[in-house]
Design a protein around this motif. Structure first.
Motif, PDB file in Angstrom:
ATOM      1  N   ASP A 124      12.776 -12.542  -5.188  1.00  0.00           N
ATOM      2  CA  ASP A 124      12.091 -12.645  -6.476  1.00  0.00           C
ATOM      3  C   ASP A 124      10.642 -12.200  -6.352  1.00  0.00           C
ATOM      4  O   ASP A 124      10.059 -11.694  -7.301  1.00  0.00           O
ATOM      5  CB  ASP A 124      12.139 -14.094  -6.979  1.00  0.00           C
ATOM      6  CG  ASP A 124      13.556 -14.617  -7.111  1.00  0.00           C
ATOM      7  OD1 ASP A 124      14.397 -13.906  -7.701  1.00  0.00           O
ATOM      8  OD2 ASP A 124      13.831 -15.720  -6.607  1.00  0.00           O
ATOM      9  N   VAL A 125      10.059 -12.427  -5.186  1.00  0.00           N
ATOM     10  CA  VAL A 125       8.674 -12.038  -4.912  1.00  0.00           C
ATOM     11  C   VAL A 125       8.662 -11.158  -3.678  1.00  0.00           C
ATOM     12  O   VAL A 125       9.175 -11.548  -2.630  1.00  0.00           O
ATOM     13  CB  VAL A 125       7.785 -13.280  -4.690  1.00  0.00           C
ATOM     14  CG1 VAL A 125       6.374 -12.852  -4.285  1.00  0.00           C
ATOM     15  CG2 VAL A 125       7.749 -14.152  -5.929  1.00  0.00           C
ATOM     16  N   LEU A 126       8.071  -9.974  -3.805  1.00  0.00           N
ATOM     17  CA  LEU A 126       7.913  -9.065  -2.668  1.00  0.00           C
ATOM     18  C   LEU A 126       6.451  -8.656  -2.596  1.00  0.00           C
ATOM     19  O   LEU A 126       5.968  -7.882  -3.421  1.00  0.00           O
ATOM     20  CB  LEU A 126       8.789  -7.819  -2.840  1.00  0.00           C
ATOM     21  CG  LEU A 126      10.192  -7.822  -2.244  1.00  0.00           C
ATOM     22  CD1 LEU A 126      10.912  -6.512  -2.589  1.00  0.00           C
ATOM     23  CD2 LEU A 126      10.167  -8.017  -0.747  1.00  0.00           C
ATOM     24  N   ALA A 127       5.730  -9.191  -1.631  1.00  0.00           N
ATOM     25  CA  ALA A 127       4.372  -8.739  -1.339  1.00  0.00           C
ATOM     26  C   ALA A 127       4.466  -7.989  -0.021  1.00  0.00           C
ATOM     27  O   ALA A 127       4.500  -8.598   1.053  1.00  0.00           O
ATOM     28  CB  ALA A 127       3.422  -9.921  -1.245  1.00  0.00           C
ATOM     29  N   LEU A 128       4.537  -6.669  -0.090  1.00  0.00           N
ATOM     30  CA  LEU A 128       4.940  -5.869   1.066  1.00  0.00           C
ATOM     31  C   LEU A 128       3.786  -5.106   1.696  1.00  0.00           C
ATOM     32  O   LEU A 128       2.958  -4.500   1.020  1.00  0.00           O
ATOM     33  CB  LEU A 128       6.019  -4.855   0.651  1.00  0.00           C
ATOM     34  CG  LEU A 128       7.382  -5.423   0.273  1.00  0.00           C
ATOM     35  CD1 LEU A 128       8.345  -4.293  -0.067  1.00  0.00           C
ATOM     36  CD2 LEU A 128       7.946  -6.261   1.407  1.00  0.00           C
ATOM     37  N   SER A 129       3.770  -5.136   3.017  1.00  0.00           N
ATOM     38  CA  SER A 129       2.877  -4.288   3.793  1.00  0.00           C
ATOM     39  C   SER A 129       3.484  -4.150   5.179  1.00  0.00           C
ATOM     40  O   SER A 129       3.523  -5.109   5.945  1.00  0.00           O
ATOM     41  CB  SER A 129       1.478  -4.901   3.889  1.00  0.00           C
ATOM     42  OG  SER A 129       0.631  -4.094   4.692  1.00  0.00           O
ATOM     43  N   ASP A 130       3.981  -2.957   5.481  1.00  0.00           N
ATOM     44  CA  ASP A 130       4.674  -2.746   6.750  1.00  0.00           C
ATOM     45  C   ASP A 130       3.736  -2.559   7.928  1.00  0.00           C
ATOM     46  O   ASP A 130       4.107  -2.804   9.068  1.00  0.00           O
ATOM     47  CB  ASP A 130       5.606  -1.529   6.638  1.00  0.00           C
ATOM     48  CG  ASP A 130       6.813  -1.804   5.754  1.00  0.00           C
ATOM     49  OD1 ASP A 130       7.376  -2.908   5.851  1.00  0.00           O
ATOM     50  OD2 ASP A 130       7.186  -0.922   4.960  1.00  0.00           O
ATOM     51  N   GLU A 131       2.523  -2.063   7.669  1.00  0.00           N
ATOM     52  CA  GLU A 131       1.533  -1.854   8.732  1.00  0.00           C
ATOM     53  C   GLU A 131       0.154  -2.213   8.212  1.00  0.00           C
ATOM     54  O   GLU A 131      -0.139  -2.015   7.028  1.00  0.00           O
ATOM     55  CB  GLU A 131       1.544  -0.396   9.195  1.00  0.00           C
ATOM     56  CG  GLU A 131       2.813   0.010   9.921  1.00  0.00           C
ATOM     57  CD  GLU A 131       2.521   0.961  11.062  1.00  0.00           C
ATOM     58  OE1 GLU A 131       1.409   0.916  11.602  1.00  0.00           O
ATOM     59  OE2 GLU A 131       3.412   1.745  11.398  1.00  0.00           O
ATOM     60  N   PRO A 132      -0.738  -2.685   9.056  1.00  0.00           N
ATOM     61  CA  PRO A 132      -2.054  -3.140   8.596  1.00  0.00           C
ATOM     62  C   PRO A 132      -2.985  -2.011   8.160  1.00  0.00           C
ATOM     63  O   PRO A 132      -3.529  -1.281   8.984  1.00  0.00           O
ATOM     64  CB  PRO A 132      -2.626  -3.860   9.823  1.00  0.00           C
ATOM     65  CG  PRO A 132      -1.457  -4.178  10.681  1.00  0.00           C
ATOM     66  CD  PRO A 132      -0.493  -3.048  10.451  1.00  0.00           C
ATOM     67  N   GLY A 133      -3.164  -1.854   6.856  1.00  0.00           N
ATOM     68  CA  GLY A 133      -4.166  -0.939   6.324  1.00  0.00           C
ATOM     69  C   GLY A 133      -3.821   0.516   6.349  1.00  0.00           C
ATOM     70  O   GLY A 133      -4.657   1.359   6.011  1.00  0.00           O
ATOM     71  N   VAL A 134      -2.595   0.864   6.717  1.00  0.00           N
ATOM     72  CA  VAL A 134      -2.223   2.268   6.898  1.00  0.00           C
ATOM     73  C   VAL A 134      -1.866   2.933   5.573  1.00  0.00           C
ATOM     74  O   VAL A 134      -2.118   4.118   5.371  1.00  0.00           O
ATOM     75  CB  VAL A 134      -1.042   2.382   7.890  1.00  0.00           C
ATOM     76  CG1 VAL A 134      -0.518   3.804   7.979  1.00  0.00           C
ATOM     77  CG2 VAL A 134      -1.487   1.898   9.264  1.00  0.00           C
ATOM     78  N   LEU A 151     -12.360  -1.908   3.225  1.00  0.00           N
ATOM     79  CA  LEU A 151     -11.182  -1.034   3.199  1.00  0.00           C
ATOM     80  C   LEU A 151     -11.230   0.054   4.257  1.00  0.00           C
ATOM     81  O   LEU A 151     -10.209   0.399   4.857  1.00  0.00           O
ATOM     82  CB  LEU A 151     -11.030  -0.389   1.818  1.00  0.00           C
ATOM     83  CG  LEU A 151     -10.463  -1.287   0.714  1.00  0.00           C
ATOM     84  CD1 LEU A 151     -10.598  -0.599  -0.640  1.00  0.00           C
ATOM     85  CD2 LEU A 151      -9.006  -1.620   0.997  1.00  0.00           C
ATOM     86  N   ALA A 152     -12.405   0.593   4.494  1.00  0.00           N
ATOM     87  CA  ALA A 152     -12.523   1.708   5.432  1.00  0.00           C
ATOM     88  C   ALA A 152     -12.326   1.287   6.880  1.00  0.00           C
ATOM     89  O   ALA A 152     -12.248   2.155   7.765  1.00  0.00           O
ATOM     90  CB  ALA A 152     -13.898   2.370   5.276  1.00  0.00           C
ATOM     91  N   HIS A 153     -12.186  -0.014   7.140  1.00  0.00           N
ATOM     92  CA  HIS A 153     -12.129  -0.507   8.513  1.00  0.00           C
ATOM     93  C   HIS A 153     -10.786  -1.159   8.856  1.00  0.00           C
ATOM     94  O   HIS A 153     -10.661  -1.779   9.911  1.00  0.00           O
ATOM     95  CB  HIS A 153     -13.250  -1.519   8.742  1.00  0.00           C
ATOM     96  CG  HIS A 153     -14.609  -1.012   8.378  1.00  0.00           C
ATOM     97  ND1 HIS A 153     -15.340  -0.187   9.201  1.00  0.00           N
ATOM     98  CD2 HIS A 153     -15.345  -1.188   7.243  1.00  0.00           C
ATOM     99  CE1 HIS A 153     -16.493   0.112   8.611  1.00  0.00           C
ATOM    100  NE2 HIS A 153     -16.516  -0.481   7.431  1.00  0.00           N
ATOM    101  N   LEU A 154      -9.787  -1.012   8.002  1.00  0.00           N
ATOM    102  CA  LEU A 154      -8.524  -1.726   8.197  1.00  0.00           C
ATOM    103  C   LEU A 154      -7.544  -0.999   9.097  1.00  0.00           C
ATOM    104  O   LEU A 154      -6.835  -1.620   9.884  1.00  0.00           O
ATOM    105  CB  LEU A 154      -7.858  -1.989   6.838  1.00  0.00           C
ATOM    106  CG  LEU A 154      -8.649  -2.794   5.811  1.00  0.00           C
ATOM    107  CD1 LEU A 154      -7.810  -2.965   4.542  1.00  0.00           C
ATOM    108  CD2 LEU A 154      -9.055  -4.153   6.371  1.00  0.00           C
ATOM    109  N   SER A 155      -7.446   0.317   8.961  1.00  0.00           N
ATOM    110  CA  SER A 155      -6.381   1.066   9.624  1.00  0.00           C
ATOM    111  C   SER A 155      -6.753   1.454  11.049  1.00  0.00           C
ATOM    112  O   SER A 155      -7.883   1.849  11.323  1.00  0.00           O
ATOM    113  CB  SER A 155      -6.058   2.334   8.829  1.00  0.00           C
ATOM    114  OG  SER A 155      -5.126   3.131   9.528  1.00  0.00           O
ATOM    115  N   SER A 156      -5.769   1.351  11.935  1.00  0.00           N
ATOM    116  CA  SER A 156      -5.947   1.834  13.311  1.00  0.00           C
ATOM    117  C   SER A 156      -5.400   3.241  13.478  1.00  0.00           C
ATOM    118  O   SER A 156      -5.310   3.746  14.599  1.00  0.00           O
ATOM    119  CB  SER A 156      -5.248   0.887  14.291  1.00  0.00           C
ATOM    120  OG  SER A 156      -5.904  -0.360  14.335  1.00  0.00           O
TER     121      SER A 156
END
Length: 472
Positions: A124-134, A151-156
């Protein structure tokens, strides 16, 4: 036999790439006080095995109670059909409010727009993020609303497959990455230098707590808090790194031949310790947020009605045999994962060493809630091992199967047997020498025949044909 259980709600804490032995309660270097506390009031299964050594098939298998081969998903990149019956759809149909917060990975995530609608698979609820900040997803949207300057510092960095896809079909995105080009997950450890409440793990913890608070007192629920960590790359706040002395971290036990090969591949002791430092710090960060979630359950009083499950989709070599990540031959570092099941009606601690499988989790949850287990599920309920006195229940098969396209791996109490499509077979004695790469030679042919027979019998036992409606 009946099982006295008061569970009405379920919380599944699901992680990515967490080795079975990385729990403080088992004597590990990992500092996991909150998970140790959970184990102290539940059942810790120390021989739990997943059905795939990689993310997508393993996750689909666990959440359906079916083997990858039964699903037709035995390698990465295969989308789970929208019509697939999951634990969530089974419970949602019966009135439970179902939620997955964090990673799901039922769809390939490298070649799609994460802001577009996603199949709900019964949630019923999907808060999705498969990878951090990508990708532009729920995590980045949350940070944008909370602290846009971070935001500019999240992705590796983009994973290789996503980089290749974006090269062919340029995406209109303003996602900033640490570096251009495909990333190497193990290239270096990176400190998360933004407020620590903005990490991906913190987001999973915070959104899970918010969801639990949104439930009405009489609403039953299935909530999955799905952390990306401790999957590499490691991007962790400094205070979790400070929990460990890198120079004191234990190194893998390597054979003489492995030591001779070590310098050639560049996986030095210093590099292994750097990787392990990031891995254990990521584990401690997840453990911290597990503590926050458990505190919310206690604050709301839902701890008295909630069955809690903690597990992972697979393990991590972490330098064993000079390997990183996961894959063939699905040895214990890869296929054996932590599994804790704590029932609110049975707070006494126990440790079970019978072999159990990830396909057993969904049937166990349904049994605890008093919901019929679909005949399509291939696992078996572990509820007797959670609710009955230690030593009185024996529901495990003592055989675990891990599958991949072109090969099968079978774990018994003493051996690991592997058969490949090319006809080769492998047999290791994991009881006598768990880390040995030397195959069994004594009485080899007889033991191979015995394990071949066991694999055939287990394959026949778990077979689930489509139901027929009449003899012909």
């Amino acid at each position: 036999m009946t099982h006295d259980t008061t569970a009405k709600d379920v919380l599944v804490i699901y992680t990515d790439q967490w080795r079975w032995d990385a729990l403080g309660r088992l004597g590990s270097t990992a500092r996991t006080p909150n998970l140790d506390a959970l184990a102290a009031r539940g059942t810790l299964f120390d021989h739990a095995f997943v059905q795939s050594p990689v993310c997508m098939p393993s996750r689909a298998s666990m959440l359906t109670g079916r083997y990858p081969s039964n699903l037709g998903i035995t390698h990465m990149g295969v989308p789970v059909p929208e019509s697939t019956e999951t634990l969530a759809s089974t419970l949602s149909r019966r009135g439970w409010r179902t939620a997955n917060i964090g990673k799901l990975h039922f769809q390939p995530h490298a070649n799609r727009d994460h802001s577009l609608p996603h199949p709900h698979y019964g949630f019923d609820v999907l808060a999705l993020s498969d990878e951090p900040g990508v990708y532009e997803d729920d995590y980045r949207a949350w940070v944008r609303a909370t602290c846009p300057e971070a935001l500019a510092h999240l992705s590796s960095g983009l994973p290789p497959a996503a980089d290749a896809w974006q090269q062919v079909l340029p995406a209109d995105t303003d996602v900033a990455h640490e570096r251009r080009g495909p990333r190497d997950d193990y290239s270096h450890l990176r400190v998360f230098d933004q407020p620590e409440e903005l990490t991906h793990s913190a987001w999973v913890g915070t959104r899970t707590i918010e969801h639990l608070r949104s439930l009405s007192p009489h609403e039953t629920s299935l909530t999955i808090a799905s952390f990306f960590s401790p999957h590499a790359p490691y991007h962790v706040p400094q205070r979790f790194l400070d929990l460990y002395d890198r120079d004191a971290l234990p190194l893998p036990q390597l054979t003489d031949s492995e030591r001779e090969h070590q310098a050639a591949i560049g996986l030095t002791d210093a590099k292994i310790r750097e990787i392990r430092h990031g891995y254990f710090a990521a584990i401690s960060e997840v453990d911290h947020h597990v503590g926050r979630i458990m505190a919310e359950l206690e604050r709301s009083g839902r701890d008295k009605s909630t069955l809690v499950v903690f597990t992972s989709d697979h393990g991590e070599w972490l330098g064993d045999h000079l390997r990183l990540s996961k894959g063939f031959p699905a040895d214990d570092a890869v296929s054996r994962v932590p599994l804790i099941i704590a029932s609110p009606g049975h707070p006494s601690p126990r440790q079970e060493s019978q072999i159990v499988e990830a396909v057993d989790i969904a049937p166990t949850v349904l049994a605890a809630l008093g919901v019929p287990v679909p005949s399509t599920m291939q696992g078996r309920s572990l509820l007797p091992m959670v609710c009955e006195p230690a030593g009185s229940a024996a529901v495990a098969s003592q055989v675990a199967i891990t599958e991949h396209l072109g090969w099968r791996s079978m774990r018994t109490p003493r051996y690991r047997y592997v058969a490949t499509r090319s006809g080769t077979e492998h047999l290791w004695d994991v009881q006598t020498n768990p880390l040995s790469e030397v195959e069994v030679e004594h009485n080899r042919e007889a033991l191979l025949a015995e394990h071949r027979h066991q694999l055939i019998l287990r394959t026949l036992e778990i077979e689930r044909a489509l139901p027929r409606t009449w003899p012909y």
